[in-house]
Design a protein around this motif. Structure first.
Motif, PDB file in Angstrom:
ATOM      1  N   ALA A 247      -5.887  -6.955   0.764  1.00 34.09           N
ATOM      2  CA  ALA A 247      -6.790  -6.238  -0.135  1.00 34.09           C
ATOM      3  C   ALA A 247      -7.227  -7.130  -1.292  1.00 34.09           C
ATOM      4  CB  ALA A 247      -6.107  -4.975  -0.662  1.00 34.09           C
ATOM      5  N   VAL A 248      -6.267  -7.892  -1.834  1.00 42.08           N
ATOM      6  CA  VAL A 248      -6.592  -8.777  -2.958  1.00 42.08           C
ATOM      7  C   VAL A 248      -7.554  -9.875  -2.501  1.00 42.08           C
ATOM      8  CG1 VAL A 248      -5.632 -10.391  -4.628  1.00 42.08           C
ATOM      9  CG2 VAL A 248      -4.391  -8.292  -4.075  1.00 42.08           C
ATOM     10  N   GLN A 249      -7.315 -10.393  -1.298  1.00 42.62           N
ATOM     11  CA  GLN A 249      -8.218 -11.420  -0.771  1.00 42.62           C
ATOM     12  C   GLN A 249      -9.641 -10.891  -0.658  1.00 42.62           C
ATOM     13  OE1 GLN A 249      -6.760 -13.265   2.864  1.00 42.62           O
ATOM     14  NE2 GLN A 249      -4.657 -13.128   2.097  1.00 42.62           N
ATOM     15  N   LEU A 250      -9.734  -9.654  -0.164  1.00 45.22           N
ATOM     16  CA  LEU A 250     -11.058  -9.047   0.024  1.00 45.22           C
ATOM     17  C   LEU A 250     -11.769  -8.884  -1.316  1.00 45.22           C
ATOM     18  CD1 LEU A 250     -13.113  -7.552   1.851  1.00 45.22           C
ATOM     19  CD2 LEU A 250     -11.850  -5.458   1.358  1.00 45.22           C
ATOM     20  N   ILE A 251     -11.039  -8.315  -2.296  1.00 44.80           N
ATOM     21  CA  ILE A 251     -11.641  -8.089  -3.609  1.00 44.80           C
ATOM     22  C   ILE A 251     -12.097  -9.419  -4.219  1.00 44.80           C
ATOM     23  CG2 ILE A 251     -11.161  -7.316  -5.984  1.00 44.80           C
ATOM     24  CD1 ILE A 251     -11.141  -4.900  -4.379  1.00 44.80           C
TER      25      ILE A 251
END
Lengths: 288, 269
Positions: A247-251
């Motif tokens: 999720a952090v990578q996506l954001i």
């Protein structure tokens, strides 16, 4: 049932050519009822650390207090401590030995010298908790599927009704469904009043479940914080060979492409929420 | 319980004269030496055998401390042998303890038994201390090969030995892990009666055996996957070859054997 480590160091095979400083001045306090995640590269001291929490290893230097009891003290009743602090090793199903599943789960409570009816009650409850029905009771623990065997092993520790549960990579080697089952099980423990310490290689699992995340590196406490705090320091984590949740990578990726998104989303659900909000304001802005 | 301290058939890496000898030379030498240890009847013979062993120890450059450590496990066995010989040999009594007497003949026999045992163990440990397990099995295989027509499965025996040696540390580690896990479930391996402690090992032995069988299965599959088909037609990366050092060792061995046998036959040692 807080666990406190002060200035704990541990050296394997001191004084030999194989000397290895696995822990180096570790200071920690795990308060009651919290869910902690421990991450760190291989050989960073995670497994050594958790074995200190129930007295399987005694610090070369420093002090471990469980509920105020010093585990290094000669008078410390380690058996009692081990009942209160349950430890589930990696691949716990490799430690099954009972002729039947019931026998195996009853091993812990019997070692506690509980009366037979109490042992029976606890075995029943533990099996219920891990979702094994009565039909498993008299089956052999060998020849179960990986996920089932692991749940039996977990029940073996739960039957001691510990107040703190420590798990070393409980999902390693399981298929997605087995993983899901174990994780949802573990996630339910804090609500039952248990503290949980989860050692994991999966940033996603830790982000999803932990209140606090501890990062170990070379035997030291490298970082400590809530998942949003910790996973916002991506560069530091990547520097020691770790990563951040998907999720952090996506954001991060979306932000680098000009999306206006707030930091702090570490789970998929949080990311979805943040993106949805951003889309709404975008849509609103477009019209206005 | 600290299982990490267990060492079996330990190899002491080095580059001494003994280390460099061909494993076949060393195997034959130990075989000859263990026969020679039982040949002498009088002092000169024992002196010769003991001297030979001590020179070998010196040539190995393995610290004496290390070699003596190998004697520890046989201490009890040796004590029993010495006591039985001292008390139960009929002859001229020297001391009287109750109704038991230590005889002169008994003392001599005890000393002989002790010397033989020590020499035997020292020479056998020298072999494993100066020869890596791989070389040892290679040597054994080569030595047994001529017996293949008689139905001796030389290659298979050597392979079994290699695998056994390879998996000792793995099993020790595994046992250690299982013991910790059962301890976390309240098992106690340190206290209680002997019978209770023996019973307490069931939760360790069962998973250990299960793991060993699983490992064996996986190893067999992995070997097959890499095309292993047994000894026939298999070549070696490192060929064993005798060198000048080996021929010198052979010469010394022959001389030594002749001397020991000579002393015995002439009744002088």
């Amino acid at each position: 049932m807080p666990i406190t480590l002060s200035h704990v160091s541990y050296t394997y095979q001191p004084g030999t050519p194989y000397e290895w400083h696995a822990l180096d001045d570790v200071n920690l306090e795990i308060p009651d009822g919290e869910f902690w995640g421990i991450i760190g590269p291989t050989g960073s001291g995670k497994s050594t650390l958790i074995q200190h929490m129930n007295g399987l290893l005694k610090p070369t230097q420093g002090q471990v207090l469980v509920d105020g009891i010093d585990l290094s003290a000669r008078a410390a009743n380690l058996r009692q401590v081990r009942q209160k602090v349950g430890l589930v090793f990696q691949y716990p199903e490799y430690q099954l030995f009972g002729e039947t599943i019931h026998e195996d789960i009853a091993f812990g409570p019997r070692n506690m010298k509980l009366p037979a009816d109490e042992v029976e009650r606890r075995v029943r409850r533990a099996m219920e908790r891990v979702g094994l029905d009565e039909s498993f009771r008299d089956r052999s623990p060998f020849g179960l599927s990986g996920g089932q065997a692991r749940r039996v092993a977990l029940a073996g520790v739960l039957a001691m009704e510990p107040r703190v549960l420590i798990l070393d990579e409980p999902t390693a080697g399981l298929d997605p469904r087995g993983r899901e089952e174990i994780l949802s099980l573990v996630g339910a423990f804090p609500a039952l009043g248990m503290s949980v310490v989860l050692v994991s290689h999966s940033m996603d699992d830790v982000a999803l479940m932990a209140d606090k995340v501890l990062v170990m590196h070379r035997g030291k406490v490298h970082m400590l914080g809530t998942p949003p705090e910790l996973f916002s320091r991506r560069a530091e984590l990547e520097a020691i060979g770790l990563g951040v949740p998907a999720a952090v990578q996506l954001i991060d990726m979306l932000r680098s492409r000009g999306w206006e998104l707030p930091a702090g989303a570490v789970t998929i659900e949080q990311a979805v929420e943040a993106i949805r909000k951003s889309l709404r304001t975008k849509a609103g802005g477009g019209r206005g | 319980m600290n299982l990490q301290a267990v060492t079996i058939g330990q190899y002491f890496p080095g580059d001494s004269y003994l280390h460099r000898l061909d494993p076949r030379t060393k195997l034959i030498a130990v075989l000859l030496l263990s026969v020679a240890i039982f040949l002498p009847r009088y002092f000169p013979g024992y002196l010769l055998v003991a001297l030979f062993t001590m020179i070998a120890v010196a040539l190995s450059r393995v610290p004496v401390k290390f070699i003596l450590r190998g004697l520890k496990p046989i201490m009890i066995f040796m004590a029993i042998t010495v006591l039985f010989n001292a008390f139960l040999t009929p002859g001229e009594p020297l001391f009287q303890i109750g109704r038991w007497a230590i005889t002169r003949e008994g003392l001599v026999l005890s000393a002989v038994a002790a010397v033989r045992l020590v020499l035997l163990v020292v020479s056998a440990s020298l072999l494993t201390l100066t020869t890596s397990p791989i070389l040892l099995t290679d040597g054994l295989e080569r030595l047994l090969r001529p017996l293949a027509p008689l139905g001796v499965p030389a290659h298979e025996l050597a392979l079994m030995m290699t695998i056994a040696l390879r998996f000792i540390p793995t099993l020790v580690e595994e046992a250690d892990r299982i013991m910790r896990a059962q301890e976390a479930r309240g098992a106690d391996f340190r206290s209680g009666s002997l019978i209770n402690r023996a019973k307490g090992l069931i939760p360790v032995m069962v998973p250990l055996f299960v793991a060993a069988f699983r490992r064996a299965d996986e190893l067999a599959t992995a070997m097959e996957a890499r095309g292993y088909r047994g000894g026939t037609g298999r070549t070696k990366m490192k060929q064993l070859a005798f060198s000048g050092a080996d021929y010198r060792a052979w010469a010394i061995l022959v001389l030594f054997t002749v001397a020991v046998v000579g002393l015995r036959v002439t009744g002088r040692g």
